[in-house]
Design an enzyme around this catalytic site. Structure first.
Site, PDB file in Angstrom:
ATOM      1  N   ARG A  13       0.804  -1.232   0.000  1.00 56.97           N
ATOM      2  CA  ARG A  13       0.000   0.000   0.000  1.00 56.97           C
ATOM      3  C   ARG A  13       0.836   1.282   0.000  1.00 56.97           C
ATOM      4  NH1 ARG A  13      -2.771  -3.332   3.418  1.00 56.97           N
ATOM      5  NH2 ARG A  13      -4.561  -4.271   2.379  1.00 56.97           N
TER       6      ARG A  13
ATOM      7  N   LYS B 190       3.025  11.375 -11.518  1.00 53.59           N
ATOM      8  CA  LYS B 190       2.241  10.440 -12.344  1.00 53.59           C
ATOM      9  C   LYS B 190       3.055   9.169 -12.561  1.00 53.59           C
ATOM     10  CE  LYS B 190       0.658  12.345 -16.218  1.00 53.59           C
ATOM     11  NZ  LYS B 190      -0.112  12.957 -17.288  1.00 53.59           N
TER      12      LYS B 190
ATOM     13  N   GLU C 201      11.025  18.933 -24.731  1.00 50.22           N
ATOM     14  CA  GLU C 201      10.243  19.277 -23.534  1.00 50.22           C
ATOM     15  C   GLU C 201      10.753  20.575 -22.898  1.00 50.22           C
ATOM     16  OE1 GLU C 201       7.484  17.813 -22.871  1.00 50.22           O
ATOM     17  OE2 GLU C 201       7.752  16.078 -24.189  1.00 50.22           O
TER      18      GLU C 201
ATOM     19  N   LYS D  76       7.689  22.822 -14.735  1.00 54.43           N
ATOM     20  CA  LYS D  76       6.843  21.627 -14.523  1.00 54.43           C
ATOM     21  C   LYS D  76       6.380  21.600 -13.062  1.00 54.43           C
ATOM     22  CE  LYS D  76       5.120  17.392 -15.146  1.00 54.43           C
ATOM     23  NZ  LYS D  76       5.345  16.096 -15.650  1.00 54.43           N
TER      24      LYS D  76
ATOM     25  N   GLU E 206      -4.373  16.889 -13.317  1.00 49.41           N
ATOM     26  CA  GLU E 206      -4.911  16.983 -14.674  1.00 49.41           C
ATOM     27  C   GLU E 206      -6.085  17.934 -14.834  1.00 49.41           C
ATOM     28  OE1 GLU E 206      -3.605  15.368 -17.206  1.00 49.41           O
ATOM     29  OE2 GLU E 206      -2.363  13.901 -16.194  1.00 49.41           O
TER      30      GLU E 206
ATOM     31  N   ARG F   6      -2.846  22.091 -15.767  1.00 47.69           N
ATOM     32  CA  ARG F   6      -1.896  21.052 -16.160  1.00 47.69           C
ATOM     33  C   ARG F   6      -1.980  20.756 -17.664  1.00 47.69           C
ATOM     34  NH1 ARG F   6       0.268  16.234 -12.249  1.00 47.69           N
ATOM     35  NH2 ARG F   6       1.650  15.304 -13.731  1.00 47.69           N
TER      36      ARG F   6
ATOM     37  N   ASN G 201       0.435  20.169 -22.446  1.00 45.09           N
ATOM     38  CA  ASN G 201       0.215  19.441 -23.700  1.00 45.09           C
ATOM     39  C   ASN G 201       0.603  20.242 -24.930  1.00 45.09           C
ATOM     40  OD1 ASN G 201      -0.751  17.147 -22.500  1.00 45.09           O
ATOM     41  ND2 ASN G 201      -2.886  17.813 -22.544  1.00 45.09           N
TER      42      ASN G 201
ATOM     43  N   HIS H 206       1.757  18.532 -28.002  1.00 46.00           N
ATOM     44  CA  HIS H 206       1.558  17.095 -27.813  1.00 46.00           C
ATOM     45  C   HIS H 206       0.303  16.568 -28.509  1.00 46.00           C
ATOM     46  CE1 HIS H 206       4.764  17.673 -24.993  1.00 46.00           C
ATOM     47  NE2 HIS H 206       4.786  16.391 -24.666  1.00 46.00           N
TER      48      HIS H 206
ATOM     49  N   HIS I  61       1.111  13.554 -30.741  1.00 45.93           N
ATOM     50  CA  HIS I  61       0.634  12.174 -30.555  1.00 45.93           C
ATOM     51  C   HIS I  61       0.085  11.629 -31.865  1.00 45.93           C
ATOM     52  CE1 HIS I  61       1.413  11.832 -26.393  1.00 45.93           C
ATOM     53  NE2 HIS I  61       0.540  12.726 -26.003  1.00 45.93           N
TER      54      HIS I  61
ATOM     55  N   HIS J 101       9.554  10.533 -30.117  1.00 46.17           N
ATOM     56  CA  HIS J 101       8.633  11.402 -29.383  1.00 46.17           C
ATOM     57  C   HIS J 101       9.031  12.889 -29.487  1.00 46.17           C
ATOM     58  CE1 HIS J 101       5.831  12.522 -26.261  1.00 46.17           C
ATOM     59  NE2 HIS J 101       6.803  13.135 -25.620  1.00 46.17           N
TER      60      HIS J 101
HETATM   61  N1  LIG Z   1       5.114  10.387 -15.468  1.00 46.25           N
HETATM   62  C1  LIG Z   1       5.104  11.412 -16.285  1.00 46.25           C
HETATM   63  O1  LIG Z   1       4.640  12.509 -15.951  1.00 46.25           O
HETATM   64  C2  LIG Z   1       5.718  11.232 -17.654  1.00 46.25           C
HETATM   65  C3  LIG Z   1       5.897  12.365 -18.479  1.00 46.25           C
HETATM   66  C4  LIG Z   1       6.491  12.175 -19.720  1.00 46.25           C
HETATM   67  C5  LIG Z   1       6.887  10.908 -20.133  1.00 46.25           C
HETATM   68  N2  LIG Z   1       6.677   9.837 -19.315  1.00 46.25           N
HETATM   69  C6  LIG Z   1       7.103   8.490 -19.717  1.00 46.25           C
HETATM   70  O2  LIG Z   1       8.509   8.508 -19.835  1.00 46.25           O
HETATM   71  C7  LIG Z   1       8.918   7.483 -20.744  1.00 46.25           C
HETATM   72  C8  LIG Z   1       9.996   8.031 -21.654  1.00 46.25           C
HETATM   73  O3  LIG Z   1      11.077   8.412 -20.865  1.00 46.25           O
HETATM   74  P1  LIG Z   1      12.556   8.608 -21.480  1.00 46.25           P
HETATM   75  O4  LIG Z   1      12.449   9.410 -22.717  1.00 46.25           O
HETATM   76  O5  LIG Z   1      13.400   9.088 -20.365  1.00 46.25           O
HETATM   77  O6  LIG Z   1      12.930   7.150 -21.980  1.00 46.25           O
HETATM   78  P2  LIG Z   1      13.655   5.878 -21.309  1.00 46.25           P
HETATM   79  O7  LIG Z   1      13.435   5.831 -19.863  1.00 46.25           O
HETATM   80  O8  LIG Z   1      13.236   4.700 -22.130  1.00 46.25           O
HETATM   81  O9  LIG Z   1      15.171   6.170 -21.610  1.00 46.25           O
HETATM   82  C9  LIG Z   1      15.587   6.229 -22.951  1.00 46.25           C
HETATM   83  C10 LIG Z   1      16.823   5.361 -23.186  1.00 46.25           C
HETATM   84  O10 LIG Z   1      17.952   6.030 -22.642  1.00 46.25           O
HETATM   85  C11 LIG Z   1      18.725   5.130 -21.836  1.00 46.25           C
HETATM   86  N3  LIG Z   1      19.321   5.965 -20.802  1.00 46.25           N
HETATM   87  C12 LIG Z   1      18.706   6.567 -19.759  1.00 46.25           C
HETATM   88  N4  LIG Z   1      19.564   7.355 -19.099  1.00 46.25           N
HETATM   89  C13 LIG Z   1      20.759   7.215 -19.716  1.00 46.25           C
HETATM   90  C14 LIG Z   1      22.033   7.805 -19.516  1.00 46.25           C
HETATM   91  N5  LIG Z   1      22.250   8.707 -18.555  1.00 46.25           N
HETATM   92  N6  LIG Z   1      23.049   7.417 -20.343  1.00 46.25           N
HETATM   93  C15 LIG Z   1      22.813   6.534 -21.353  1.00 46.25           C
HETATM   94  N7  LIG Z   1      21.637   5.975 -21.610  1.00 46.25           N
HETATM   95  C16 LIG Z   1      20.613   6.320 -20.800  1.00 46.25           C
HETATM   96  C17 LIG Z   1      17.738   4.109 -21.349  1.00 46.25           C
HETATM   97  O11 LIG Z   1      18.405   2.894 -21.075  1.00 46.25           O
HETATM   98  C18 LIG Z   1      16.786   3.986 -22.530  1.00 46.25           C
HETATM   99  O12 LIG Z   1      17.302   3.059 -23.464  1.00 46.25           O
HETATM  100  C19 LIG Z   1       7.668   7.029 -21.469  1.00 46.25           C
HETATM  101  O13 LIG Z   1       7.299   5.754 -21.025  1.00 46.25           O
HETATM  102  C20 LIG Z   1       6.618   8.063 -21.076  1.00 46.25           C
HETATM  103  O14 LIG Z   1       5.322   7.504 -21.027  1.00 46.25           O
HETATM  104  C21 LIG Z   1       6.109   9.993 -18.090  1.00 46.25           C
END
Ligand SMILES: NC(=O)c1ccc[n+]([C@@H]2O[C@H](COP(=O)([O-])OP(=O)(O)OC[C@H]3O[C@@H](n4cnc5c(N)ncnc54)[C@H](O)[C@@H]3O)[C@@H](O)[C@H]2O)c1
Length: 366
Positions: A123, A145, A187, A228, A238, A242, A246, A249, A253, A265
């Site tokens: 929990r 999130k 971003e 942010k 949301e 918030r 977008n 986006h 998307h 992306h």
């Molecule tokens: N929670 C939220 O508010 C929120 C907001 C935006 C995106 N997201 C989510 O985030 C995800 C995308 O995140 P991302 O773009 O960070 O991708 P990711 O976490 O997949 O990382 C991208 C790649 O970079 C590599 N990597 C990470 N840090 C590294 C470093 N310092 N050196 C070398 N390689 C490294 C990872 O191994 C991976 O292969 C999606 O799943 C998306 O849905 C969440």
């Protein structure tokens, strides 16, 4: 060390986001100062664990913590129920209990997955976000999130679970591949377009050279993360405010989906912002010269490589499937001035299609 306090709306608590180059080597003393319990589980993907796991574990152990490192496959495929279940069972095997804290060491994938698991294991366990991608530093790691995917779609199972602390070490970006840096840069640009004209000027001065200048990079991350943090602090769940996050986006998307996710992306969002600036000039009074300056900045940041061949009808269909769609128009975030955002709830679909077709036909002109 720079610090941002993120208050949680309606509650008398806040969490801190701290940022400083080299912080991964001082994580142990930092967590001691914040009085975290001795038992910690670090979740990371295998790539990040290989590059940075040893430094983080060494710092934690030297400060008297007993950290365990659990790893996942890199990339989106790790955000599954099967991985959550496997990690939860490993937690049990290692004797995790309600006072165990979880450290999410990785990009947005590790952050979302670890946050999700931490929110439901016994929990709820405290989670520390230690983002290692630019996208996670300025976006995914802040706001609480969490999510995993289902075969039917992305982020369909999720919770809100605020971190206790967000620890940002810009030096992690030294090993991040260029394509991933660009995803984050999109971003950062978005943050500037919706809230901080001065951040755009800084990016204009530095362009992609920002990654070679540690002080400028740290300041850029700080400012984008602060935006942010401000937005989610004012509107945790949301609501309308918030939704300004977008910007770029909505169409982004659609482009991603129509490209079957071959379009990264960051580039999809960048093209979405190009269209957003054009629509802002047409509908929200943005000075056309400013719109062109903004589009030029996105191009100069290396984000407007030509789009793959896409069918505009498919992009529009992806917008129409969006749950927020209304009958004749689509909600869009527009910027009447660079650094200010509004939500226009009914942007005519015909106009969106016109801008999209021009963009698909023309390159980065918008
Ligand atoms: N929670 C939220 O508010 C929120 C907001 C935006 C995106 N997201 C989510 O985030 C995800 C995308 O995140 P991302 O773009 O960070 O991708 P990711 O976490 O997949 O990382 C991208 C790649 O970079 C590599 N990597 C990470 N840090 C590294 C470093 N310092 N050196 C070398 N390689 C490294 C990872 O191994 C991976 O292969 C999606 O799943 C998306 O849905 C969440």
């Amino acid at each position: 060390m720079r610090e941002i306090r993120v208050p949680l709306p309606g509650r008398d608590v806040s969490y801190r986001l701290v940022i400083e180059p080299g912080l991964r080597h001082r994580l142990g003393p930092l967590l001691s100062a914040f009085k975290f319990p001795p038992q910690l589980v670090v979740i990371s993907d295998r790539r990040v664990a290989r590059l940075h796991g040893a430094a983080v574990l060494a710092s934690l152990s030297a400060a008297g913590f007993a950290p365990a490192l659990l790893t996942t496959p890199p990339g989106e495929r790790a955000k599954t129920w099967a991985v959550v279940q496997r990690l939860a069972r490993e937690f049990l095997q290692r004797g995790a209990h309600r006072r165990t804290a979880v450290i999410a060491l990785g990009g947005g994938v590790v952050g979302d997955l670890s946050g999700f698991l931490a929110s439901i294991f016994m929990r709820g366990l405290p989670v520390i976000q230690a983002p290692t991608t630019l996208l996670a530093m300025v976006d995914a790691g802040i706001g609480g999130k969490t999510a995993i995917n289902l075969p039917e779609g992305k982020n369909l199972l999720g919770t809100f679970h605020q971190p206790k602390l967000v620890v940002i070490d810009p030096e992690f970006l030294g090993t991040l591949p260029r394509a991933e840096r660009l995803n984050g840069l999109a971003e950062v640009l978005k943050a500037g377009f919706i809230r901080d004209r001065d951040l755009l000027e800084r990016l204009h001065a530095a362009r992609t050279g920002i990654f070679q200048d540690e002080a400028a990079l740290t300041e850029t991350i700080y400012r984008a993360a602060a935006i942010k943090a401000q937005v989610v602090a004012a509107d945790e769940r949301e609501g309308d405010l918030r939704r300004i996050l977008n910007f770029g986006h909505t169409l982004g998307h659609g482009l991603e989906q129509a490209s079957r996710f071959r379009l990264p992306h960051g580039r999809a969002v960048a093209w979405g912002m190009v269209a957003g600036l054009t629509l802002s000039a047409r509908l929200a009074g943005l000075d056309p010269a400013e719109a062109e300056w903004g589009r030029g900045l996105i191009r100069d940041c290396g984000l407007c490589r030509p789009l793959p061949e896409l069918n505009p009808a498919e992009v529009m269909a992806a917008l129409r499937l969006d749950k927020k769609r209304q009958e004749t128009g689509v909600p869009f975030v527009l910027v009447p001035r660079l650094g200010e955002a509004v939500i226009e709830d009914d942007v005519p679909l015909g106009l969106v299609r016109e801008v999209l077709e021009k963009m698909l036909g023309q390159g980065a002109g918008g």
